[in-house]
Design an enzyme around this catalytic site. Structure first.
Site, PDB file in Angstrom:
ATOM      1  N   GLU A 298     -22.083   0.960 -67.642  1.00 43.94           N
ATOM      2  CA  GLU A 298     -20.652   1.246 -67.594  1.00 43.94           C
ATOM      3  C   GLU A 298     -19.855  -0.036 -67.371  1.00 43.94           C
ATOM      4  OE1 GLU A 298     -18.933   4.531 -67.756  1.00 43.94           O
ATOM      5  OE2 GLU A 298     -17.491   2.957 -68.189  1.00 43.94           O
ATOM      6  N   ASP A 302     -17.278  -1.697 -70.083  1.00 43.56           N
ATOM      7  CA  ASP A 302     -15.851  -1.798 -69.766  1.00 43.56           C
ATOM      8  C   ASP A 302     -15.366  -3.242 -69.854  1.00 43.56           C
ATOM      9  OD1 ASP A 302     -15.974   0.905 -69.274  1.00 43.56           O
ATOM     10  OD2 ASP A 302     -15.909   0.724 -67.087  1.00 43.56           O
ATOM     11  N   SER A 517     -15.949   6.739 -71.850  1.00 41.23           N
ATOM     12  CA  SER A 517     -16.038   5.412 -71.245  1.00 41.23           C
ATOM     13  C   SER A 517     -15.770   4.317 -72.255  1.00 41.23           C
ATOM     14  CB  SER A 517     -17.443   5.181 -70.685  1.00 41.23           C
ATOM     15  OG  SER A 517     -17.590   5.832 -69.468  1.00 41.23           O
TER      16      SER A 517
END
Ligand SMILES: *[C@@H]1O[C@H](CO)[C@@H](O)[C@H](O)[C@H]1NC(C)=O
Ligand SMILES: *[C@@H]1O[C@H](CO)[C@@H](O)[C@H](O)[C@H]1NC(C)=O
Ligand SMILES: *[C@@H]1O[C@H](CO)[C@@H](O)[C@H](O)[C@H]1NC(C)=O
Ligand SMILES: *[C@@H]1O[C@H](CO)[C@@H](O)[C@H](O)[C@H]1NC(C)=O
Ligand SMILES: *[C@@H]1O[C@H](CO)[C@@H](O)[C@H](O)[C@H]1NC(C)=O
Ligand SMILES: *[C@@H]1O[C@H](CO)[C@@H](O)[C@H](O)[C@H]1NC(C)=O
Ligand SMILES: *[C@@H]1O[C@H](CO)[C@@H](O)[C@H](O)[C@H]1NC(C)=O
Ligand SMILES: CC(=O)N[C@H]1CO[C@H](CO)[C@@H](O)[C@@H]1O
Length: 601
Positions: A298, A302, A517
């Site tokens: 994640e 990001d 995400s």
């Protein structure tokens, strides 16, 4: 002890040393049972330490909200006139009497100023107490609860009480009844180590993207930085490194962004950014473990996409420490809270804030206590009043909620009250009306990704800015799914963007990832580019986006008219035909839209 006077009058009188001891208490908050999956084990050890967060009532919040709605309304004369840190804090502060009453209660339990921490606006008090003391203060009993799927344990209760005179001064105290742990919204990972070379090659021709410009054919199978710039029509737009514009990523749950992976990603997808860096901010002991094995998918996703898309915009990474789950054998303090409160305290205490912040975490709304969700949402409103655009992922379980790893289960689609009613599961913070919630699409021509979280909040009523778009959609729905969702609730997501086949670097390898995400930092990056253009032109940033989006911004977005988000044994909501100029009706779910900002001027 907070005893009921009627039950034990003499004992109460005898033990009452402090002002509050022995006076009537009543239940402040209770839940009928813990959320699905949590099972009660034994009593909590009395010496286990808890970090209790006490939220004090905010009498001026309606005024703050009014400011927010004015300064983020493109038709209002105050559009863009954001509040300062001091102005915002004044409107968040509790009444002085509240501070007095609560201080008195705390000191009656031996807790004085030197034992506590206050947020910058004085609206939260944090104390560290043993279970024994907390049980006395809150007239409750803590137990150890274990989750049947994950095996995680936590120390919680299902009810707590406060002296009646405190009820109007205290909004909530946690951890008590809160079982939530926000999870990163990533649905699936493809662990294929080799990414075929032609999938990256632009030499295979182009197709027409949603904005009418050419997009590499390869982008239909593999999403890179170049693909997103092409699809959302920002090729050739250069952001500034020095105009004061900033983009930030939030990271929780021991997700670490690996710097070596980031540089490798830059080499692969944005050579200009190679060698560039970002500012790391640790909140509440958030770590920055650079061991390759500690890299988080994640956090890597990001940072790689947000920083890669917006380079050379100044970039920040917030790493908020959430203490690990309670381990029964260990005797030291652990398992605090979900971490948004710490993150909010940090941000609201800063004089200067990034204009755009992307957060790809969340949980099923019903696992977050209503009072807590409301209070956090007010904190997000305060950030909006200060001119920050907050983007949150809408979840990866279609209408079934977060579902970060398993999209097929239907058993969670029930309310956690005694009625055990079948229902769709909204997600939080995505369902807070003061954030912009981002759903997912895939392919060119973009269609709704089936995992894309979306629906209607059971906690937050529909905000005025959504009335037109949502009532039109509801009419079209014509009663389908009646009873499974709250037609008067805040509908989400607000926007959507590409969310599949993102090519990232993870532990030195190229990997594909999926989920909202992916969409969240993508949408945030384009918002940041718009902010960049505005700031360079001497104008204020966009701030809280939704009023602008529903009023005007949609005109720059591409309606997504195909796809649906199944879950809970249903096909979910359909993306439908978009803006209809003939009848002036929206036939769109506010979600399935994609930003096509064009070249910001
Ligand atoms: C993109 O891929 C999807 C799914 O494989 C396919 O249906 C669609 O036709 C492709 N688009 C183009 C323009 O080739
Ligand atoms: C953006 O930067 C590139 C590389 O420095 C340059 O070639 C291009 O002309 C710039 N574009 C604009 C619109 O200034
Ligand atoms: C980049 O920034 C991170 C976080 O501040 C830091 O740990 C790292 O050493 C920096 N890397 C370089 C090459 O400067
Ligand atoms: C960093 O992560 C590695 C791999 O997960 C772990 O072994 C190590 O203990 C961590 N270091 C710190 C300081 O937490
Ligand atoms: C469901 O659980 C949440 C969190 O524990 C709680 O706030 C909420 O009130 C519960 N709902 C019902 C109807 O019990
Ligand atoms: C997903 O959930 C279903 C139903 O609970 C279960 O049968 C299946 O094994 C799960 N799949 C994964 C990958 O966890
Ligand atoms: C969604 O579209 C499908 C296919 O057109 C249709 O059968 C279904 O009834 C629609 N569902 C809703 C909830 O509108
Ligand atoms: C359909 C097509 O033209 N495919 C080509 C895409 O590019 C790779 C590598 O450049 C070629 O090997 C394929 O034949």
């Amino acid at each position: 002890m907070c005893l009921l006077l009627l039950a034990l009058p003499f004992a109460a009188a005898l033990v009452s040393a402090g002002h509050y001891k022995g006076i009537p208490c009543s239940v402040k908050e209770s839940i009928q049972r813990p959320p699905r999956g949590w099972n009660r084990q034994g009593s909590a050890p009395l010496d286990h330490l808890l970090e209790l967060r006490i939220a004090l009532t905010q009498p001026h919040f309606p005024v703050l909200e009014k400011h927010l709605l004015e300064v983020s309304n493109p038709n209002h004369e105050r559009y863009g006139a954001y509040l300062s840190k001091e102005e915002t804090e004044e409107l968040m502060a509790p009444h002085p009497e509240t501070l007095d009453v609560v201080n008195e209660w705390l000191s009656s339990h031996g807790i004085n100023n030197e034992h506590l921490y206050r947020s910058s606006a004085q609206d939260w008090v944090t104390i560290r107490v043993s279970v024994a003391v907390a049980e006395e203060m809150l007239d409750t009993k803590y137990h150890i609860y274990t989750h049947s799927d994950t095996g995680e344990s936590t120390v919680r209760t299902t009810s707590y009480s406060l002296p009646e005179s405190l009820h109007k001064h205290v909004e909530l105290i946690q951890p008590t009844t809160m079982f939530t742990r926000p999870r990163p919204f990533r649905s699936t990972l493809h662990w294929s180590k080799t990414v075929s070379s032609d999938s990256m090659s632009p030499s295979n021709g182009t197709i027409t993207g949603p904005a009418g410009n050419p997009v590499d054919v390869s982008c239909n199978a593999t999403i890179t930085i170049d693909c997103l710039k092409q699809i959302y029509n920002s090729v050739g737009y250069n952001t500034s490194a020095t105009n004061g514009n900033q983009i930030a990523i939030s990271s929780y749950l021991e997700e670490y962004a690996n710097n070596q992976d980031l540089q490798q990603f830059f080499q692969l997808e944005n050579l200009m950014a190679y060698g560039s860096n970002y500012t790391f901010v640790s909140i509440n002991g958030g770590l920055n473990n650079q061991t390759s094995a500690a890299a988080g998918v994640e956090a890597n996703l990001d940072t790689q996409f947000a920083y890669g898309l917006t380079y050379p915009t100044q970039a920040t990474l917030y790493s908020t420490g959430g203490l690990p789950p309670y381990i029964p054998e260990a005797q030291f303090p652990m398992n605090g809270n979900e971490p948004y409160v710490d993150w909010l305290h940090h941000l609201l205490s800063q004089k200067h804030l990034p204009q755009t912040i992307s957060t790809s975490y969340g949980d099923d709304e019903q696992t977050v206590p209503h009072s807590y969700a409301k209070r956090l949402c007010s904190g997000f409103a305060a950030l909006g009043a200060r001119g920050v655009s907050l983007l949150f992922g809408s979840g990866d379980g279609g209408v079934a909620g977060v579902m970060s790893s398993n999209n097929s289960a239907t058993e969670q689609c029930f309310s956690n009250d005694s009625s055990n009613k079948a229902m769709f599961i909204p997600t939080f913070p995505a369902a807070c009306p003061y954030v912009t919630s981002v759903g997912g699409t895939h392919h060119i021509h973009e269609t709704a990704a089936s995992f894309s979280g979306g629906g209607f909040s059971n906690y937050f009523p529909r905000p005025a800015y959504q009335n037109k778009a949502v009532t039109t959609y509801l009419k079209r729905l014509a009663g389908t799914y009646e009873g499974l969702y709250n037609p008067n609730g805040r509908a989400f997501p607000d926007v959507a963007a590409q969310a599949a086949n993102f090519l990232i670097v993870y532990q030195g390898q190229q990997q594909y990832v999926f989920g909202t995400s992916c969409a969240t930092p993508t949408f945030a990056s384009f918002v940041s580019m718009l902010n960049d253009a505005r700031i360079s032109a001497g104008r204020p940033p966009l701030g809280f986006l939704n009023q602008w989006l529903y009023e005007k911004g949609y005109a720059a977005l591409n309606d997504i008219t195909a796809g649906n988000n199944p879950g809970c044994g249903t096909k979910g909501f359909n993306a439908t035909i978009g803006w209809d100029p003939g009848t002036s009706n929206y036939y769109l779910r506010p979600s399935w839209r994609v930003v096509v900002p064009g070249h910001p001027r």
